[in-house]
Design a protein around this motif. Structure first.
Motif, short mmCIF file in Angstrom:
data_model
loop_
_atom_site.label_atom_id
_atom_site.label_comp_id
_atom_site.label_asym_id
_atom_site.label_seq_id
_atom_site.Cartn_x
_atom_site.Cartn_y
_atom_site.Cartn_z
N THR A 1 -5.72 3.81 8.47
CA THR A 1 -6.18 2.79 7.35
C THR A 1 -5.25 2.72 6.01
O THR A 1 -5.65 2.06 5.02
CB THR A 1 -7.80 3.17 6.86
OG1 THR A 1 -7.78 4.42 6.36
CG2 THR A 1 -8.63 3.01 7.84
N PHE B 1 1.92 7.97 -1.94
CA PHE B 1 1.50 9.13 -1.35
C PHE B 1 2.35 10.26 -1.32
O PHE B 1 2.66 11.08 -1.90
CB PHE B 1 0.65 8.71 -0.15
CG PHE B 1 0.14 10.08 0.60
CD1 PHE B 1 -1.09 10.24 0.34
CD2 PHE B 1 0.61 10.61 1.41
CE1 PHE B 1 -1.80 11.10 1.03
CE2 PHE B 1 0.10 11.73 2.02
CZ PHE B 1 -1.02 12.12 1.79
N ARG C 1 -2.26 -2.72 5.91
CA ARG C 1 -2.67 -1.38 6.57
C ARG C 1 -1.71 -0.99 7.63
O ARG C 1 -1.14 -1.64 8.44
CB ARG C 1 -4.18 -1.24 6.84
CG ARG C 1 -5.08 -1.23 5.94
CD ARG C 1 -6.63 -1.31 6.46
NE ARG C 1 -7.42 -1.60 5.17
CZ ARG C 1 -8.92 -1.62 5.43
NH1 ARG C 1 -9.29 -1.37 6.66
NH2 ARG C 1 -9.58 -1.63 4.27
N HIS D 1 -3.66 11.82 -3.02
CA HIS D 1 -4.24 12.15 -1.58
C HIS D 1 -5.92 11.95 -1.82
O HIS D 1 -6.26 11.34 -0.85
CB HIS D 1 -3.67 13.68 -1.37
CG HIS D 1 -3.97 13.79 0.30
ND1 HIS D 1 -3.20 14.97 0.51
CD2 HIS D 1 -4.72 13.36 1.20
CE1 HIS D 1 -3.48 14.98 2.09
NE2 HIS D 1 -4.54 13.99 2.40
N PHE E 1 -6.62 8.32 -1.88
CA PHE E 1 -6.64 7.90 -0.60
C PHE E 1 -7.81 8.12 0.41
O PHE E 1 -8.12 7.33 1.14
CB PHE E 1 -4.94 8.10 -0.10
CG PHE E 1 -5.19 7.93 1.60
CD1 PHE E 1 -5.11 6.52 2.09
CD2 PHE E 1 -5.14 8.98 2.38
CE1 PHE E 1 -5.30 6.30 3.23
CE2 PHE E 1 -5.02 8.78 3.80
CZ PHE E 1 -5.16 7.46 4.36
N ARG F 1 -13.09 2.80 4.71
CA ARG F 1 -12.37 1.71 5.53
C ARG F 1 -12.37 2.30 6.79
O ARG F 1 -12.46 1.29 7.70
CB ARG F 1 -10.87 1.96 4.95
CG ARG F 1 -10.63 1.50 3.79
CD ARG F 1 -9.09 1.80 3.58
NE ARG F 1 -8.71 1.31 1.99
CZ ARG F 1 -7.46 1.71 1.46
NH1 ARG F 1 -6.71 2.49 2.07
NH2 ARG F 1 -7.39 1.35 0.48
N ASN F 2 -12.62 3.58 7.18
CA ASN F 2 -12.66 3.72 8.45
C ASN F 2 -14.28 3.79 9.00
O ASN F 2 -15.00 4.34 8.58
CB ASN F 2 -12.21 5.47 8.65
CG ASN F 2 -12.22 5.99 9.81
OD1 ASN F 2 -13.36 6.07 10.64
ND2 ASN F 2 -11.21 6.66 10.21
N ILE G 1 -8.98 18.48 1.00
CA ILE G 1 -9.27 17.05 0.60
C ILE G 1 -10.12 16.31 1.23
O ILE G 1 -11.01 15.60 0.86
CB ILE G 1 -7.93 16.44 0.15
CG1 ILE G 1 -7.15 16.89 -1.02
CG2 ILE G 1 -8.17 14.86 0.03
CD1 ILE G 1 -5.74 16.58 -1.17
#
Lengths: 321, 270
Positions: free
Chosen positions: A109, A118, A144, B7, B10, B17-18, B97
Motif C-alpha cells: 500500500t 521514507f 501504490r 515510518h 506510513f 489502506r490494508n 512502529i
C-alpha cells in the motif's frame, strides 16, 4: 581463474600505474547446507568502473552480491568495501553503498512518493523532490506499489538505490522486466553515474548489456570466477578464434581446404571459417578466389561475441565437473 | 527522528489502506461490539455492566493478536525486510512502529466504544478514567508484544494464523470477555490466569468500575501485563530474522514460549 589486467587505471606523480580499489574480495566461500555455492572468489573492483558480473542461473551471482551487502554471512573469506567489512560496519556502508536487489519488495500500500521519502529519511537525506525524473516516475508518484507493473517496480527499486548518491552502486539484474525505453534510459543513467565517479557492480544475464556497459567483467560459473578482464580481453582469450564468412559468385571455394582454418557448416550460402590467424586466413582465401577468377559477394570478419565466450566457458566448467 | 516519524505516519495509513488490517483494527471489533451490545445486553445483565471493558479488551485482543502478525510475516516472506535492511531501517522500528500504530488505531476504537456504549446500551462509564486507561494501556503493551512475537517466529502465514488463534480463542473465551471469570469452573478458572485478557479485565473491573472478580491486586495485574509485553518485545528482538525463509536467527523459535513466564508466575503468586 584467468586474470587479465585491464580496466581503469590512474597515474600517480611518479608515472606509475595506480588503482584505487573500492571493493576487494578474497577467498569468499558460502555453503547452503551440503551445497557449496561460492568456492573461493577473489576479485577487485576499482573506483569509477562498471564491473559486470556474468554467470548462468545458479552460478552464485546473487549470493555473492548478498554477501557484499551484508544480507548473507560468508562461511569463509574476506570482503572489504571502501575498507569496511559489511558484517561489522553495516551502518557505515548503507550510506556509501546503493543496492538494488533482485528479490525484494515494498509494502503493497505504500505510494511511490512515500517510498522515496521514507527511504530518504532513513538515509538522512530529507525529502527528495527531483529524483523521480531520472527514471520517469513523476506520473506514478501517487500510485501504490501494488498497482505498479514489474518494470515500474524495478524503476522504483533503482531510484531507491540511488537516493543517497552512493559511491558504490550494486545492481542485480536491473533491466529484468524493463521495456526498451526504460532499458535505454537506465543504460544512459548508468553511464552518467560512471561519468560522475560512481563505481557500479552490474550483475546481468544480458550479454549485450554487459558488453556495452562494463569496463571489466567477471564470469562466474559454479561458484568460481572463470575469467575477469575487459569485454574485449575476454572475447580474445582462449582459442581466440575469429569468424570469417565468405560468399562468392562462383564455386571457387568449393571443396578447398585451408591450413589453419577450421570450417563449420555453410549458412545461407556463406562458407564459415574459424581461425586464430586472421591475416593469413584472409590471404589464402583471397588468393584462391582471385586465381579462379571468381568474385566476392560478401566477405565478413567477426570477432567472437561475449556470448560465444560465455557459452565456451560455461561448457568447459560443465565438462570439468 | 524524522525517519521514525515518516515510518510511523506510513504505518498508520497502512492500517487504513490494508483491508486485512482495517478488518482487524476497526470492522471486526466494532461489528462484534454492535452485535454483542444489541443481543447480550438484553440477555445478560453482566454484559451491560462490563460492556465497555470487555469490548475494549476484545478490540485490543483482535487488533494485536489477529491483526499485527500477518503484515510482519508477509513483509518478511516478500523480501521487504531485506529491502529495509539494505536501506538501514532498524529491526527495532520494524517491530515497534506497527505496534505503536496498532495502539493508535485501537485507541480510536476504544474511544468509540467507551463513549457510545452508555448511549446505545446503557453501559456504565468507568468511575476512574486514569485507572481504566492504565488497564487498557497495559493490555495493549502485552497484546502488541504477543502479536509481534507471533509475527517474528511464525515461518509463514498459516503458522502465524494457527499461533494467533491458539492465543486468541482461549483468551477471548476464558479471559472474562464473554463469561465472568468468577463463574468459570475451578480448573478452567485457574487456566484462565495464563491469558493476558484475565489480568486486563481484572484491572479494568477493579480500578475502573470497583468490581474485582478474582481479587488479584490491580498493580500486580499491571505488572504481569507490562512485563509480559516487554518480555515479548525482547524475545521478538532476539529471534528477529531478516531472512525471507526465517531460518537465520539467533535462537530456536520455541524460546518464544518464555513469554508465558510472567503469566504463569502471576497465576501462581497473585
Amino acid at each position: 581463474m584467468s586474470q587479465i589486467n585491464g580496466g581503469l587505471r590512474k597515474k600517480n606523480s611518479g608515472g606509475e600505474k595506480m588503482e584505487e580499489v573500492v571493493l576487494e574480495v578474497n577467498g569468499l566461500r558460502k555453503n547452503y547446507g551440503e551445497l557449496s555455492v561460492l568456492n573461493g572468489l577473489d576479485f577487485k573492483v576499482k573506483k569509477g568502473e562498471i564491473f559486470g558480473f556474468l554467470g548462468p542461473n545458479g552460478a552464485g551471482k546473487t549470493t555473492t552480491l548478498e554477501c557484499l551487502v551484508g544480507l548473507r554471512e560468508p562461511d569463509a573469506g574476506e570482503i572489504r568495501i571502501m575498507g569496511f567489512d559489511p558484517q561489522q560496519n553495516p551502518r557505515k556502508l548503507k550510506d556509501l553503498v546503493g543496492i538494488q536487489l533482485q528479490v525484494s519488495a515494498l509494502p503493497e500500500t505504500i505510494k511511490v512518493e512515500e517510498a522515496i521519502n521514507f527511504f530518504s529519511f532513513y538515509h538522512g537525506n530529507g525529502k527528495k523532490e527531483n529524483i523521480m525524473e531520472n527514471l520517469h516516475l513523476e506520473e506514478l508518484k501517487k500510485a501504490r506499489y501494488q498497482a505498479l507493473s514489474t518494470g515500474q517496480k524495478m524503476r522504483l527499486s533503482l531510484t531507491l538505490a540511488m537516493l543517497h548518491n552512493p559511491s558504490l552502486l550494486i545492481l542485480d539484474e536491473p533491466t529484468a522486466g524493463l521495456d526498451v525505453a526504460s532499458r535505454r534510459a537506465l543504460h544512459g543513467l548508468i553511464r552518467e553515474l560512471r561519468e560522475r565517479g560512481t563505481t557500479i557492480i552490474l550483475s546481468t544475464h544480458d550479454m549485450a548489456e554487459a558488453e556495452a556497459l562494463s569496463d571489466r567483467l567477471a564470469i562466474l560459473v559454479k561458484g568460481r570466477i572463470r575469467m575477469t578482464g575487459t569485454p574485449r580481453e575476454i572475447t580474445s582469450t582462449g582459442k581466440g578464434w575469429t569468424k570469417i564468412l565468405v560468399k562468392t559468385l562462383g564455386s571457387s571455394l568449393e571443396g578447398k581446404k585451408f591450413p589453419g582454418l577450421l570450417e563449420k557448416e555453410e549458412n545461407d550460402g556463406y562458407r564459415v571459417f574459424f581461425t586464430s590467424q586472421v591475416r593469413d586466413g584472409l590471404n589464402m582465401i583471397l588468393k584462391v578466389v582471385e586465381a579462379a577468377g571468381d568474385e566476392f559477394v560478401d566477405l565478413r570478419v567477426e570477432r567472437p561475441t561475449l556470448e560465444e565466450k560465455f557459452v565456451e566457458l560455461t561448457e568447459q566448467a560443465q565438462n570439468v565437473s | 527522528m524524522k525517519a521514525f516519524t515518516c515510518h510511523l505516519q506510513f504505518e498508520f495509513f497502512t492500517g487504513l489502506r490494508n483491508k486485512g488490517l482495517l478488518m482487524m483494527y476497526y470492522l471486526m471489533p466494532l461489528g462484534f461490539y454492535a452485535l454483542m451490545g444489541t443481543v447480550m445486553s438484553e440477555l445478560n445483565p453482566f454484559f451491560r455492566d462490563m460492556a465497555i471493558p470487555s469490548m475494549v479488551a476484545f478490540a485490543i485482543l483482535t487488533g494485536t493478536i489477529m491483526g499485527l502478525p500477518t503484515p510482519l510475516v508477509e513483509a518478511r516472506e516478500k523480501g521487504i525486510f531485506r529491502n529495509y535492511r539494505v536501506h538501514g531501517v532498524p529491526a527495532l522500528n520494524i517491530m515497534l512502529i506497527p505496534a505503536i500504530t496498532a495502539g493508535l488505531h485501537l485507541a480510536l476504537v476504544a474511544l468509540v466504544i467507551t463513549f457510545s456504549a452508555p448511549m446505545l446500551f446503557s453501559a456504565p462509564l468507568p468511575e476512574n478514567w486514569i485507572q481504566f486507561f492504565l488497564g487498557a494501556f497495559s493490555f495493549l503493551v502485552a497484546g502488541s508484544g504477543l502479536g509481534v512475537l507471533i509475527g517474528v517466529v511464525a515461518s509463514n502465514n498459516r503458522i502465524s494464523l494457527l499461533l494467533a488463534q491458539l492465543v486468541y480463542i482461549p483468551a477471548m473465551l476464558l479471559g472474562g470477555l464473554m463469561v465472568p471469570v468468577e463463574q468459570l469452573p475451578g480448573f478452567i478458572g485457574g487456566v484462565s490466569r495464563i491469558f493476558p485478557t484475565t489480568y486486563a479485565m481484572e484491572v479494568m473491573r477493579a480500578w475502573g468500575w470497583g468490581e474485582p472478580a478474582l481479587g488479584i491486586s490491580p498493580a500486580g495485574s499491571i505488572l504481569v501485563l507490562i512485563s509480559g509485553g516487554i518480555l515479548a518485545f525482547a524475545l521478538g528482538g532476539y529471534l528477529f530474522s531478516w531472512d525471507q525463509n526465517n531460518t537465520t536467527r539467533r535462537g530456536p523459535s520455541y524460546l518464544a514460549a518464555l513469554v508465558l513466564v510472567p503469566y504463569i508466575l502471576g497465576a501462581i503468586f497473585l
